[in-house]
Scaffold this motif. Structure first.
Motif, PDB file in Angstrom:
ATOM      1  N   UNK A  85      33.330  -1.528  -3.646  1.00  0.00           N
ATOM      2  CA  UNK A  85      32.608  -2.760  -3.363  1.00  0.00           C
ATOM      3  C   UNK A  85      33.148  -3.937  -4.140  1.00  0.00           C
ATOM      4  N   UNK A  86      32.779  -4.061  -5.425  1.00  0.00           N
ATOM      5  CA  UNK A  86      33.316  -5.120  -6.267  1.00  0.00           C
ATOM      6  C   UNK A  86      34.439  -4.501  -7.090  1.00  0.00           C
ATOM      7  N   UNK A  87      35.638  -4.958  -6.825  1.00  0.00           N
ATOM      8  CA  UNK A  87      36.745  -4.335  -7.548  1.00  0.00           C
ATOM      9  C   UNK A  87      37.616  -5.413  -8.146  1.00  0.00           C
ATOM     10  N   UNK A  88      38.235  -5.094  -9.254  1.00  0.00           N
ATOM     11  CA  UNK A  88      39.069  -6.092  -9.914  1.00  0.00           C
ATOM     12  C   UNK A  88      40.281  -6.451  -9.063  1.00  0.00           C
ATOM     13  N   UNK A  89      40.676  -7.714  -9.139  1.00  0.00           N
ATOM     14  CA  UNK A  89      41.866  -8.121  -8.405  1.00  0.00           C
ATOM     15  C   UNK A  89      43.013  -8.387  -9.361  1.00  0.00           C
ATOM     16  N   UNK A  90      42.765  -8.193 -10.648  1.00  0.00           N
ATOM     17  CA  UNK A  90      43.848  -8.358 -11.617  1.00  0.00           C
ATOM     18  C   UNK A  90      43.567  -7.475 -12.804  1.00  0.00           C
ATOM     19  N   UNK A  91      44.624  -7.133 -13.485  1.00  0.00           N
ATOM     20  CA  UNK A  91      44.448  -6.272 -14.652  1.00  0.00           C
ATOM     21  C   UNK A  91      45.065  -6.940 -15.878  1.00  0.00           C
ATOM     22  N   UNK A  92      44.304  -6.882 -16.951  1.00  0.00           N
ATOM     23  CA  UNK A  92      44.809  -7.417 -18.207  1.00  0.00           C
ATOM     24  C   UNK A  92      44.680  -6.312 -19.253  1.00  0.00           C
ATOM     25  N   UNK A  93      45.773  -6.086 -19.985  1.00  0.00           N
ATOM     26  CA  UNK A  93      45.723  -5.110 -21.062  1.00  0.00           C
ATOM     27  C   UNK A  93      45.658  -5.858 -22.392  1.00  0.00           C
ATOM     28  N   UNK A  94      44.637  -5.552 -23.175  1.00  0.00           N
ATOM     29  CA  UNK A  94      44.494  -6.205 -24.477  1.00  0.00           C
ATOM     30  C   UNK A  94      44.732  -5.156 -25.556  1.00  0.00           C
ATOM     31  N   UNK A  95      45.768  -5.391 -26.361  1.00  0.00           N
ATOM     32  CA  UNK A  95      46.088  -4.422 -27.405  1.00  0.00           C
ATOM     33  C   UNK A  95      45.705  -5.006 -28.756  1.00  0.00           C
ATOM     34  N   UNK A  96      44.890  -4.286 -29.479  1.00  0.00           N
ATOM     35  CA  UNK A  96      44.472  -4.721 -30.808  1.00  0.00           C
ATOM     36  C   UNK A  96      45.260  -3.931 -31.843  1.00  0.00           C
ATOM     37  N   UNK A  97      45.697  -4.600 -32.869  1.00  0.00           N
ATOM     38  CA  UNK A  97      46.434  -3.871 -33.896  1.00  0.00           C
ATOM     39  C   UNK A  97      47.130  -4.807 -34.858  1.00  0.00           C
ATOM     40  N   UNK A  98      47.978  -4.246 -35.704  1.00  0.00           N
ATOM     41  CA  UNK A  98      48.672  -5.041 -36.714  1.00  0.00           C
ATOM     42  C   UNK A  98      50.183  -5.054 -36.500  1.00  0.00           C
ATOM     43  N   UNK A  99      50.707  -3.971 -35.931  1.00  0.00           N
ATOM     44  CA  UNK A  99      52.149  -3.864 -35.768  1.00  0.00           C
ATOM     45  C   UNK A  99      52.540  -4.318 -34.355  1.00  0.00           C
ATOM     46  N   UNK A 100      53.116  -5.510 -34.275  1.00  0.00           N
ATOM     47  CA  UNK A 100      53.353  -6.114 -32.958  1.00  0.00           C
ATOM     48  C   UNK A 100      54.270  -5.262 -32.082  1.00  0.00           C
ATOM     49  N   UNK A 101      55.263  -4.614 -32.682  1.00  0.00           N
ATOM     50  CA  UNK A 101      56.189  -3.802 -31.893  1.00  0.00           C
ATOM     51  C   UNK A 101      55.459  -2.617 -31.266  1.00  0.00           C
ATOM     52  N   UNK A 102      54.638  -1.967 -32.081  1.00  0.00           N
ATOM     53  CA  UNK A 102      53.855  -0.826 -31.573  1.00  0.00           C
ATOM     54  C   UNK A 102      52.900  -1.289 -30.487  1.00  0.00           C
ATOM     55  N   UNK A 103      52.263  -2.425 -30.744  1.00  0.00           N
ATOM     56  CA  UNK A 103      51.282  -2.953 -29.792  1.00  0.00           C
ATOM     57  C   UNK A 103      51.933  -3.244 -28.447  1.00  0.00           C
ATOM     58  N   UNK A 104      53.136  -3.809 -28.521  1.00  0.00           N
ATOM     59  CA  UNK A 104      53.832  -4.148 -27.285  1.00  0.00           C
ATOM     60  C   UNK A 104      54.132  -2.879 -26.492  1.00  0.00           C
ATOM     61  N   UNK A 105      54.641  -1.868 -27.171  1.00  0.00           N
ATOM     62  CA  UNK A 105      54.969  -0.621 -26.483  1.00  0.00           C
ATOM     63  C   UNK A 105      53.732   0.031 -25.870  1.00  0.00           C
ATOM     64  N   UNK A 106      52.635   0.018 -26.634  1.00  0.00           N
ATOM     65  CA  UNK A 106      51.401   0.621 -26.132  1.00  0.00           C
ATOM     66  C   UNK A 106      50.903  -0.130 -24.892  1.00  0.00           C
ATOM     67  N   UNK A 107      50.973  -1.437 -24.952  1.00  0.00           N
ATOM     68  CA  UNK A 107      50.508  -2.249 -23.829  1.00  0.00           C
ATOM     69  C   UNK A 107      51.356  -2.033 -22.595  1.00  0.00           C
ATOM     70  N   UNK A 108      52.672  -1.996 -22.810  1.00  0.00           N
ATOM     71  CA  UNK A 108      53.591  -1.812 -21.684  1.00  0.00           C
ATOM     72  C   UNK A 108      53.364  -0.451 -21.029  1.00  0.00           C
TER      73      UNK A 108
END
Lengths: 303, 414
Positions: free
Chosen positions: A33-56
């Motif tokens: 019925x009501x479904x998302x039309x876009x997806x956003x991944x929000x990664x919380x953390x301190x290590x930007x490189x790790x966060x990027x990989x996790x998000x990807x």
């Protein structure tokens, strides 16, 4: 060759159910019925490189974006001669992580053209990006006159042409990597606003004259990044875009393939309604992406 | 022609020319000031007038001491301008004797410069050969522009004069040569002249020196009175510019023009006063549409290359608190004030947070906080209004800004 790549890219991202491109959202809309039309991944953390990989990983992995021999262009926001902790520029660690990933996945060429506001020498140095990219094959530069190419903005209401660095026009994978911060003229500078750091100074001035929000939205009808990564590890709350000002520390990065959705979520970090930001509202209305928070699937992870 | 001496002179000439052109490693850039500073007229004369004695002033010593022992050794062996003038002079063998009828203007010039420098306004120091040489080569480093070419007038003038009347520059006109002569004459002062003719010559020399000295001194004094009274046009001067008698103090050597990494400094073509012709002035975008740079916060390049002290050497912290001008907004031209556009690019670019915002019909509009504005031109560099709505006006003297610059941490040591 290029169309093949594009097709395989689309297939990959669609299978990852991570895009707002029409077929995917339609398919989703039909299934519930009501479904998302876009997806956003929000990664919380301190290590930007790790966060990027996790998000990807949540968006289908680097393979969904970068294939061997691709020409990759990254657009961070490196406008000001300002230190990383001041939050005026994209964090150098994030840019570096992205460049290393592109290298690891066989990118043939990695370009980072940036039309800095301050003299490029000081800006690249103080921002820490030049140092971070040492030893990589990424080419960080301020485009000279000859590096620009005039493009048509067919769907633009106000902006009909723009001068864009050739490396942005002719690339196989375009990654928009802005920093989230407040902005004197537009309220916030997020991913769509970030392209003002690519176009020529003459265009930039013209956009201010001709209705800034519409011009920013117009340009996004033309520019189609494959991936948006917003650096919100620290956000400038006052005195933006140059700073120094008050800082917030969400410790997040925001990933999406929909620039409007990414910007809409990022606006909430500043306690703002997305549609109060003129260009987000206009871009949503023009169908560039989805800026309605109710229709955006936000996936939060830790890294 | 190709003696060893000539070969050495040629090499020296090439070295000086490269130095003046600025084709030296970045770390040695500041040495480009060394050539004009060798002339005591510039470094010592300038220091006397500006009161800015520095290490650079010591560069005057060799040419003050050398003539006591070796006469005009420098002129005939080391001077790059002299090398050129003497080489060109050889081309014209017919008029070799022409200069005998010409009085030694150089002596008078040297004494006038020294005397006027002591009065605080060194007149005519731009006639110094090392300065002319340096200015000529400095002019060619930027893309060719009429403004740069004008500084070459003196250089071409010397060569033409040498072609018409061989050796007229080195033997009759050069103020540095004149100075060397005057100093070397001091050697002979103690020895009483042997015959009447020599005695008469000696008296004549002393009278001329005396007259030139007081002539120069009082002219400079009168010039100073005029300079204080005159309503000077508001040119934007390089940071650290001497507030009093800048036009006299500036030797037009072109060093500051060459030093500016952003090509902001250009020789003024008489937009102010006749005595300010070719002095350095900053032209931001409203005066040079191609220019999209501004006087960058932490850059002090132009302040470290002035041989006369017309521009004082500034530390980065001092530069950050020096206002070279102040920005003014013409609300009629401003697209925020007049048309309600979301703009404030001036505020966005201002490194000193000196552009404040005011709400006008629900749109942010810019105003300038003159207590913080340093006149760097960042606002002007990107103002989208046509014509430009925010324009910097030069200030003399350059005010000290008490409000510290924001983000010192990021501004220092770029």
């Amino acid at each position: 060759m290029r169309s093949m790549r594009r097709r395989s890219f689309l297939k990959n991202t669609v299978s990852a159910a991570a895009v707002s491109s029409l077929p995917a959202s339609l398919a989703l809309a039909q299934s519930s019925g009501v479904s998302p039309s876009a997806k956003v991944v929000v990664v919380h953390g301190k290590d930007l490189a790790k966060m990027l990989d996790a998000g990807i990983a949540k968006l289908g992995g680097w393979g969904a974006f970068i294939k061997p021999a691709m020409r990759v262009t990254i657009k961070p926001n490196i406008a000001w001669s300002s230190a990383p902790e001041q939050g005026a520029n994209t964090h150098p660690s994030l840019v570096k992580a992205c460049v290393l990933a592109a290298e690891a996945h066989g990118a043939a060429k990695i370009s980072i053209p940036e039309n800095t506001c301050h003299p490029e020498k000081q800006t690249f140095k103080l921002s820490g990006v030049e140092e971070a990219l040492k030893g990589t094959k990424a080419k960080l530069y301020r485009p000279a006159k000859d590096d620009y190419q005039k493009v048509e903005i067919a769907k633009g209401k106000t902006v009909k042409t723009a001068n864009v660095p050739k490396d942005i026009v002719a690339c196989d994978c375009l990654i928009n990597m802005p920093v989230a911060k407040c902005h004197s003229a537009t309220g916030l500078t997020l991913s769509m606003k970030n392209w003002m750091g690519s176009v020529s100074n003459e265009d930039r001035r013209g956009w201010h004259r001709d209705g800034l929000h519409q011009c920013i939205a117009d340009f996004s009808t033309f520019i189609k990044p494959k991936l948006i990564v917003i650096d919100a590890s620290r956000i400038l709350l006052t005195k933006g875009p140059q700073g120094p000002g008050e800082l917030g520390h969400p410790d997040e990065i925001i990933l999406s393939t929909d620039p409007v959705a990414a910007d809409a979520y990022a606006a909430t970090l500043f306690k703002k309604e997305p549609f109060d930001i003129g260009y987000i509202k206009l871009a949503h209305e023009m169908g560039i992406g989805c800026g309605d928070l109710k229709l955006i699937h936000i996936e939060r992870i830790e890294a | 022609m190709f003696t060893r001496r000539n070969a050495i002179r040629l090499l020296l000439f090439a070295a000086f020319a490269l130095l003046a052109l600025g084709y030296v490693p970045e770390s040695c850039r500041r040495w480009s000031v060394a050539l004009p500073a060798l002339s005591p007229l510039l470094s010592l004369g300038g220091a006397c007038a500006s009161g800015a004695f520095s290490l650079l002033t010591l560069a005057a010593l060799p040419l003050l001491v050398l003539p006591l022992f070796l006469g005009r050794f420098f002129c005939w062996n080391l001077c790059p301008m002299g090398f050129l003038a003497q080489t060109v002079s050889r081309l014209n063998k017919r008029n070799a004797g022409l200069i005998r009828k010409v009085p030694s203007v150089g002596h008078v010039l040297a004494v006038v410069i020294v005397a006027s420098a002591l009065a605080g306004y060194p007149l005519l120091i731009w006639a110094d050969p090392l300065c002319i040489f340096n200015g000529f080569f400095a002019a060619w480093r930027h893309p060719f522009a009429a403004a740069s070419a004008v500084t070459a007038i003196g250089f071409i003038g010397i060569l033409l004069a040498s072609l018409v009347a061989p050796n007229i520059w080195c033997q009759r006109l050069c103020p540095l040569g004149g100075l060397e002569d005057v100093i070397s004459q001091a050697r002979t002062l103690r020895k009483p002249p042997k015959d009447a003719a020599a005695l008469a010559e000696n008296v004549r020399l002393r009278r001329r020196t005396f007259l030139s000295f007081f002539g120069g001194y009082f002219t400079a004094y009168a010039y100073g009175l005029f300079d204080k009274k005159a309503q000077r046009a508001h040119l934007i001067r390089p940071p650290g510019a001497h507030s009093r008698g800048f036009n006299a103090l500036c030797a037009r050597c072109g060093n500051c023009i060459k030093a500016c990494p952003y090509n902001l400094i250009v020789p003024d073509l008489g937009s102010s006063d006749i005595d300010g012709l070719f002095t350095p002035t900053l032209k931001f975008r409203s005066q040079n549409p191609e220019q999209e740079q501004f006087c960058f916060q932490t850059c002090t390049a132009c302040t470290h290359v002035c041989p006369t002290g017309a521009i004082r050497a500034l530390k980065t912290e001092e530069k950050l608190q020096t206002a070279i001008g102040v920005a003014h907004i013409d609300k009629k031209k401003c697209i925020a004030w007049e048309k309600g556009e979301y703009c404030v690019v001036c505020q966005e670019f201002c490194p000193y947070q000196a552009v404040l915002e005011e709400d006008h019909k629900n749109v942010k509009c810019p105003t300038v906080d003159e207590r913080k504005c340093r006149g760097c031109g960042a606002c002007e560099s990107q103002c989208p209004a046509q014509p430009i709505a925010i324009v910097v006006e030069g200030l003399n003297p350059q005010p000290h800004i008490a409000t510290p610059a924001p983000s010192l941490k990021s501004q220092l040591n770029p």
